[in-house]
Structures are given as C-alpha cells and as structure tokens.
Design an enzyme around this catalytic site. Structure first.
Site, PDB file in Angstrom:
ATOM      1  N   ARG A  63     -71.698  53.789 -32.372  1.00 34.46           N
ATOM      2  CA  ARG A  63     -70.702  54.560 -33.118  1.00 34.46           C
ATOM      3  C   ARG A  63     -70.583  55.992 -32.591  1.00 34.46           C
ATOM      4  O   ARG A  63     -69.586  56.672 -32.821  1.00 34.46           O
ATOM      5  CB  ARG A  63     -71.040  54.578 -34.606  1.00 34.46           C
ATOM      6  CG  ARG A  63     -69.877  55.114 -35.467  1.00 34.46           C
ATOM      7  CD  ARG A  63     -70.149  55.067 -36.954  1.00 34.46           C
ATOM      8  NE  ARG A  63     -71.111  56.068 -37.370  1.00 34.46           N
ATOM      9  CZ  ARG A  63     -72.319  55.809 -37.842  1.00 34.46           C
ATOM     10  NH1 ARG A  63     -72.740  54.554 -37.941  1.00 34.46           N
ATOM     11  NH2 ARG A  63     -73.130  56.785 -38.217  1.00 34.46           N
ATOM     12  N   TYR A 116     -44.804  63.917 -35.661  1.00 36.82           N
ATOM     13  CA  TYR A 116     -44.950  62.478 -35.886  1.00 36.82           C
ATOM     14  C   TYR A 116     -45.112  62.206 -37.375  1.00 36.82           C
ATOM     15  O   TYR A 116     -45.923  62.838 -38.047  1.00 36.82           O
ATOM     16  CB  TYR A 116     -46.150  61.949 -35.098  1.00 36.82           C
ATOM     17  CG  TYR A 116     -46.415  60.481 -35.285  1.00 36.82           C
ATOM     18  CD1 TYR A 116     -45.418  59.539 -35.039  1.00 36.82           C
ATOM     19  CD2 TYR A 116     -47.656  60.032 -35.704  1.00 36.82           C
ATOM     20  CE1 TYR A 116     -45.648  58.190 -35.217  1.00 36.82           C
ATOM     21  CE2 TYR A 116     -47.904  58.671 -35.880  1.00 36.82           C
ATOM     22  CZ  TYR A 116     -46.898  57.761 -35.637  1.00 36.82           C
ATOM     23  OH  TYR A 116     -47.141  56.424 -35.820  1.00 36.82           O
ATOM     24  N   ASP A 188     -49.473  67.803 -30.333  1.00 37.62           N
ATOM     25  CA  ASP A 188     -49.388  66.394 -29.956  1.00 37.62           C
ATOM     26  C   ASP A 188     -48.501  66.321 -28.716  1.00 37.62           C
ATOM     27  O   ASP A 188     -47.297  66.545 -28.782  1.00 37.62           O
ATOM     28  CB  ASP A 188     -48.790  65.584 -31.104  1.00 37.62           C
ATOM     29  CG  ASP A 188     -48.739  64.085 -30.808  1.00 37.62           C
ATOM     30  OD1 ASP A 188     -48.709  63.709 -29.627  1.00 37.62           O
ATOM     31  OD2 ASP A 188     -48.694  63.296 -31.765  1.00 37.62           O
ATOM     32  N   LYS A 213     -49.992  54.999 -25.433  1.00 33.95           N
ATOM     33  CA  LYS A 213     -48.690  55.078 -24.782  1.00 33.95           C
ATOM     34  C   LYS A 213     -48.829  55.228 -23.260  1.00 33.95           C
ATOM     35  O   LYS A 213     -49.261  54.318 -22.587  1.00 33.95           O
ATOM     36  CB  LYS A 213     -47.892  56.231 -25.397  1.00 33.95           C
ATOM     37  CG  LYS A 213     -47.871  56.243 -26.932  1.00 33.95           C
ATOM     38  CD  LYS A 213     -47.333  54.973 -27.540  1.00 33.95           C
ATOM     39  CE  LYS A 213     -47.052  55.087 -29.029  1.00 33.95           C
ATOM     40  NZ  LYS A 213     -48.221  55.335 -29.876  1.00 33.95           N
TER      41      LYS A 213
END
Length: 397
Positions: A63, A116, A188, A213
C-alpha cells in the site's frame, strides 16, 4: 506573458524512454519488471530495526508503494521537471488525496468554474463536510480570482486547458494572485501533458494528471499523478499511504510502456487536432469550434505563448438540434463513442448525454454544455481519414 518552455526543457522522447531507469533491472531484463507482490520481507531482525529507525528507505507493504511504481514516478518527475512525483490508482484519487493533504478544517480554497466537474463536486460537496469552504470563480477572470482570496485561502485549483471548451489559464497571472495571498496553486494539466505545457516552470506548486489519458495513451489503464517540489509531494505521500490510493504494479508497468511512446503520440495528436479544427472552422453545419490553436479561440494568445502544442482534443458546436447531433455521431465511422480521451484510438463524446446526463438541461446550458456540443479526441489515425469521416458525417446536418 513572456515565458514559454524552451525546447531543450520540454518533454523529450529520450527522457520518456530512459528517465527513471538506471539500468540493471532484475534478471538483466531490458524492460522494467513487474514487482507483483503485496509484502516485502526482511532478511533478519536487524533489517527490521534499520527500517523502523529510518536508516533504511526500503519498502515493507504494497500500500506504500512498489518498485515498478517508483520507476514510473521517477520518469514522470523528470518529464515534468519536478523534484518528485506520486502515482495513484486514478486521476481523482490524485486530486482528492492532494487536496486532503493540503487543506484542513477552517481553510478555504478557490477553484475555477470550468475545472473538471468531479473535482468541482469534491470541493463543493465533500470538502464542506470537513469544514473547508470553496469559492468558484470564472476561468480567466483574474480580477474575480483576486477578489475571492481570503485570509484563510490555502489553495487555488484550476485546469488548463479545460474540458471540454479548451480554455487556457494564464499561469503566471494565477500564480501572482496566489503568491500575493500566500496560497498554493494546483493545476490539472491532463489536456496539456508535459509535452505541451510544464506548469512548474511558471511557478505552479503542484501539477496533476489523469495518467489514464495521454500518458498511458492506450485506453487500457486507470491512473493519476501529482508532481512538484519534494516537501509538498512528501506530505501528500503520507496521505496516500493512509487513504490507500496507490497504483498497482501491473498498471505502473503499462504506464511506463505508454510513456515511452508518449511524445511521439502527442506530436501526432497535436498535428491532427489542429488540422481537424481548421477543417471544421467555418464549415457548413458547424456553429463554433473550440481549440486553442485557432486564432478565433479567446485564449489563443496565451496558449501560443505558454504552450508548445495545443493538444489532441477539438470541441465544437454543430448547427443542429439534439436529433441532428445524434445523427452526426452515428454517421461517424472511425471514432468510437465514449467518455474518455487521449488514447491511440479516436474517441468522440457527447458531453450533455454522456458526462452531464444527470443535470437538468437548463443547468447544462448555463455552463456551456449545449445539446449540440461534441468533443472529439483524435487518436493516431491518419488525419486525412479522420477529416474525410467527419466531412461525410456533416452531410446529415
């Protein structure tokens, strides 16, 4: 605005292939191995003592990271010109973990209104539960941005270029406002990518990507990234270990593979998107084209001075109604209809029915999401084929 990333500082193919990889991979493999394990064992109790005392920086549990992921992070950091980078299980995990790491109860954040939409929802709906207030300001209105700043403002959040209208923020102006008010700037930069824009060179504090993306580039992984100076990134890393949004080893491997061809793909997508935008502008059946590479775009000057390329997404309003727009989408033969972008396959999206379907029509129109709006993410197909396909589809308008 007088600063643009120099060509020698821009993201290069050489860096994309070799950055973060120091050679000597396990088993003498050329490619980065996948460290598919949840647990890292200790040779003896002395090794345990070295770890817990901080004398050893090794891993103990998945983790908190894995070797494959760490190589991908070093690669991304170098591409962004950052001290450090972190990878997450999704772009939104990168956003939420970063903001939770930077904000506490009683703090205030400012966000541009066309950021976004899931980032906006997180700020407006979920940060409120933690006693963190958010003010929305119109993108590009730097006077309103200045007016929104408060004594307890800690973060300014923006996206550039934005989705789906490709608005471009003047990063120097955003940073100047934030600095004057002792706040950090988080950008972003998913649509821009490190090839086209390097926000840290303009004074931005942290850069976020949906690595799903363009960085991954093959529509086969989900990942997020944040890059910036070591102290900030290190603090966010602690939160990632608690919240658990770490990327898995196989996904990190796929991301490394995708990044190796990323500059080549991005150059092709920049070129094709500009050709498509120029074809669409003034075309019968097309009311308006949104692409920062066009002189008609309201932020073309900023984009020209701030970016090395204009990206692989073209948005446009058709001169039609909803039925005509649906007919246009169904007539297209090459692109698939979907919600994502940035891969080698072209994808076309209808924002009002795919991304904003839960909103009332009047509310969608109020934020510029009309029934006639189409977002086209070009892949690496031949530009002439994509343009011919769009030309045929426009015949239904």
């Amino acid at each position: 605005m007088d600063k643009k990333p120099s060509s020698d500082s821009a993201c290069s193919s050489t860096r994309a292939v070799h950055a973060g990889e120091n050679g000597g991979h396990w088993g003498h493999s050329l490619t980065v191995p996948i460290a598919q394990t949840s647990t890292y064992v200790f040779e003896n109790t002395a090794a345990v003592d070295d770890f817990v005392s901080g004398r050893s920086a090794r891993l103990d549990y998945g983790r908190y990271g894995n070797p494959t992921q760490q190589i991908a992070e070093r690669k991304l950091a170098e591409l962004e010109g950052a001290d450090s980078a972190l990878l997450f299980s999704s772009g939104m995990s990168a956003v939420t973990t970063t903001l939770l790491g930077m904000l506490s109860s009683g703090y205030h954040a400012v966000i541009t209104d066309d950021c976004y939409r899931k980032t906006a929802q997180f700020c407006e709906q979920m940060l409120k539960k933690f006693g963190i207030a958010t003010t929305f300001v119109p993108a590009g209105d730097y006077g309103r941005l200045e007016s929104a700043m408060q004594e307890n403002t800690r973060v300014v959040i923006a996206e550039s270029p934005t989705n789906p209208h490709l608005n471009v923020m003047d990063l120097e102006k955003v940073v100047a406002v934030a600095r004057a008010n002792r706040a950090k700037v988080v950008i972003d930069s998913t649509f821009a990518t490190p090839v086209n824009q390097r926000p840290l060179e303009f004074g931005v504090d942290l850069v976020i990507h949906s690595a799903t993306k363009y960085l991954g580039g093959h529509n086969d992984l989900i990942a997020g990234a944040v890059a910036g100076p070591e102290p900030l990134v290190s603090a966010i890393k602690d939160y990632r270990g608690i919240l658990g949004g770490v990327i898995d080893p196989h996904c990190a491997y796929l991301l490394i593979r995708g990044i190796k061809t990323f500059p080549l793909r991005m150059a092709r997508q920049n070129e094709t998107a500009l050709a498509l935008a120029r074809f669409l502008e003034g075309r019968p059946g097309v009311r308006q084209v949104y692409y920062p590479g066009l002189e008609s775009h309201p932020h073309h000057r900023v984009a020209r001075e701030q970016m090395n390329g204009y990206g692989g997404v073209v948005s446009f309003d058709l001169d039609a109604d909803l039925a005509g727009t649906m007919a246009f989408l169904d007539r297209l033969e090459i692109p698939c209809i979907g919600a994502s972008l940035g891969g080698v396959e072209s994808i076309v999206s209808h924002p009002s029915t795919i991304s904003y379907y839960e909103m009332e029509r009047e509310d969608r129109i109020a934020i510029g999401i009309s029934d006639e709006l189409v977002r086209y993410s070009v892949g690496v197909e031949d530009a002439e084929d994509l343009i011919r396909d769009v030309e045929r589809a426009l015949e239904v308008i």
